[in-house]
Design an enzyme around this catalytic site. Structure first.
Site, PDB file in Angstrom:
ATOM      1  N   LYS A 270       0.903  -1.092   0.153  1.00  0.00           N
ATOM      2  CA  LYS A 270       0.112   0.015  -0.009  1.00  0.00           C
ATOM      3  C   LYS A 270       0.734   1.278  -0.019  1.00  0.00           C
ATOM      4  CE  LYS A 270      -3.832  -1.982   2.918  1.00  0.00           C
ATOM      5  NZ  LYS A 270      -4.747  -1.833   1.951  1.00  0.00           N
ATOM      6  N   ARG A 344     -10.730 -11.185   0.960  1.00  0.00           N
ATOM      7  CA  ARG A 344     -11.483 -12.126   0.266  1.00  0.00           C
ATOM      8  C   ARG A 344     -10.797 -13.583   0.289  1.00  0.00           C
ATOM      9  NH1 ARG A 344     -11.921  -8.765  -5.260  1.00  0.00           N
ATOM     10  NH2 ARG A 344     -11.387  -6.987  -3.462  1.00  0.00           N
TER      11      ARG A 344
END
Length: 493
Positions: A270, A344
């Site tokens: 990130k 996920r």
């Protein structure tokens, strides 16, 4: 804020020695109630004169300080329009009162509770919600010396209602406070190695806790969860919470939480500005923990199983990589596209584990999952994807009551097309990174629910606030606890 609440018998208001501040209620479209009128009489009209002099209209959450006869101090709290007095407004009024008394250093008070005419909410529910708001607004995170110290209030309540009915407020605030604290703890203090040690309040409330370590996760085939956590020196875990309040043979409600204690993004790291609040990437797990505590403390007649996927998404020689093919617990293979789509991956295994091992009658997962749901809905709504309109509407209704609002988003088979892979059963991410990702993520997760009734709550951006909100000080919100508790308690589940 420690709030000690007791019920005081009706007595002469002015001479009541156990509290030196009296709190009365005023609806915007009505006058003072009978208790407040009696206090006004005993103080020779001090309340009425102060209201008139200040042109105090009783707007929602507004407070007026009055000094009456015999040095009696009175706080008038505005309720807004009586017809608008629902659960959420009552909670906000209690929160506004909490901020007011704290700012003025009030440590003991007596609430003269009069239910205004024309309200749709029952009096005991209004009182319960006010007390809940009082507690929620003044939660404090006490970790470091520079954190603020607790503010204590000894509140006596003069009302016609049994305060046992307000035990729900105690239970909910305990659940929200625990969820907030867990999100507020930095990754130096809360991580996979010690996560379970923070769950003592659940054990004390009668919830069974089981921790699945690496060897058992490998045996179960939870390779997606393991892939995400392998980059960290602290290995991932699955924590199972069992509350058995219903019939022994009744199918449970399944609550599933993403518990990424810190998310660096993995090898697709990130940007620095997006990493600071990543301690909150376990907000879904925190919501499950808080809701289960709130329900267990109330001894709700339900069976509930909570499953938490706890890991850190970090960089090392063992990190999973773009292009990897991972075999999930379900047997389905997944082609990894973006290592920052770790949520996920974790949920694919724990959703399937929950569905296959516990066969819940309904399953809900909560996860700070996608940036796209933040872009699409902003800070007002979280996203909800449900296998039926009726099921989704139940949670939306619970959110409207509690202020944790959800907006229905599409769970449609058309999104499955974007998850096709030439080398695996599924791609982890839709083909176009600029495409709205949240529906693709939901479509991906549905592959692991065994077609059970299911809701996916994408709560990204709802875990932390940098400024105060009506019900919370800056920091973690504990988002999801209130809505889950309301949904289960009122029979939506």
């Amino acid at each position: 804020m420690t709030v000690k609440i007791s019920q005081s018998p009706p007595s002469d208001a002015v001479s009541h020695a156990s509290s030196h501040v009296h709190i009365v209620l005023l609806a915007q479209d009505g006058g003072l109630g009978p208790r407040a009128r009696e206090l006004d009489r005993q103080t020779h009209g001090a309340i009425g004169r102060a209201i008139k002099a200040a042109a105090f209209a009783g707007k929602q959450g507004a407070c007026l300080d009055v000094l009456g006869a015999e040095t009696v101090r009175i706080i008038v709290v505005g309720l807004g329009e009586a017809a608008d007095l629902g659960a959420l407004v009552s909670c906000k009024v209690g929160a506004a009162l909490a901020a007011f008394v704290e700012e003025r250093g009030v440590t003991a008070a007596r609430l003269l509770f009069d239910l205004p005419a024309g309200t749709a909410i029952p009096g005991e529910q209004m009182l319960m919600r006010m007390l809940l708001g009082l507690r929620l607004r003044n939660y404090r995170f006490e970790l470091m010396p520079k954190c603020e110290t607790a503010f204590d209030l000894d509140l006596q309540v003069d009302s016609d209602f049994d305060l046992d009915l307000c035990a729900r407020a105690d239970a909910i605030s305990s659940g929200v406070s625990l969820a907030r604290s867990m999100v507020n703890f930095p990754a130096s203090h809360l991580h996979p190695d010690n996560f379970a040690s923070y769950l003592t309040p659940l054990r004390e409330a009668g919830i069974e806790i089981t921790v699945l370590e690496t060897e058992e996760l490998e045996s179960l085939g939870m390779n997606a969860l393991l892939a995400v956590g392998n980059g960290s020196a602290r290995k991932p875990k699955v924590i199972v919470l069992r509350y058995n309040g219903g019939a022994p043979d009744a199918a449970p409600i399944g609550l599933v939480g993403k518990g990424i204690c810190f998310d660096s993004g993995g090898l697709i790291i990130k940007p620095s500005e997006g990493m600071f609040d990543m301690r909150g990437d376990m907000g879904g797990a925190a919501a499950v923990i808080g809701a289960m505590l709130a329900l267990a403390l109330q001894k709700r007649p339900e069976n509930i199983v909570g499953v938490l996927g706890v890991a850190e998404n970090m960089l090392s020689g063992d990190s999973y990589k773009p292009g990897d093919i991972v075999t999930t617990m379900s047997g389905k293979t997944v082609e990894v596209y973006d290592t920052d789509c770790e949520g996920r991956m974790v949920l694919s295994d724990i959703l399937y584990y929950t569905a296959s091992q516990f066969k819940p009658r309904v399953m809900v997962d909560l996860a700070t999952l996608t940036h796209s749901v933040m872009q699409g809905l902003g800070q007002v709504f979280a996203g909800i994807f449900a296998t039926s309109t009726d099921l989704g509407n139940q949670m939306v209704a619970a959110g409207e009551i509690t202020g944790e609002r959800f907006w229905p988003l599409p769970l449609d088979r058309a999104y499955d097309e974007g998850l096709k892979s030439p080398v695996a059963d599924l791609r982890q991410h839709g083909r176009d990174l600029n495409d709205g990702d949240a529906p693709y993520a939901a479509a991906f997760l549905r592959q692991f629910t065994m077609d059970l009734p299911w809701m996916h709550l994408d709560i990204a951006g709802k875990e932390i606030r940098e400024a105060d909100t009506p019900l919370a000080r800056r920091g973690a919100l504990g988002f999801g606890v209130l809505a889950l508790e309301e949904w289960i308690t009122t029979g939506g589940a």
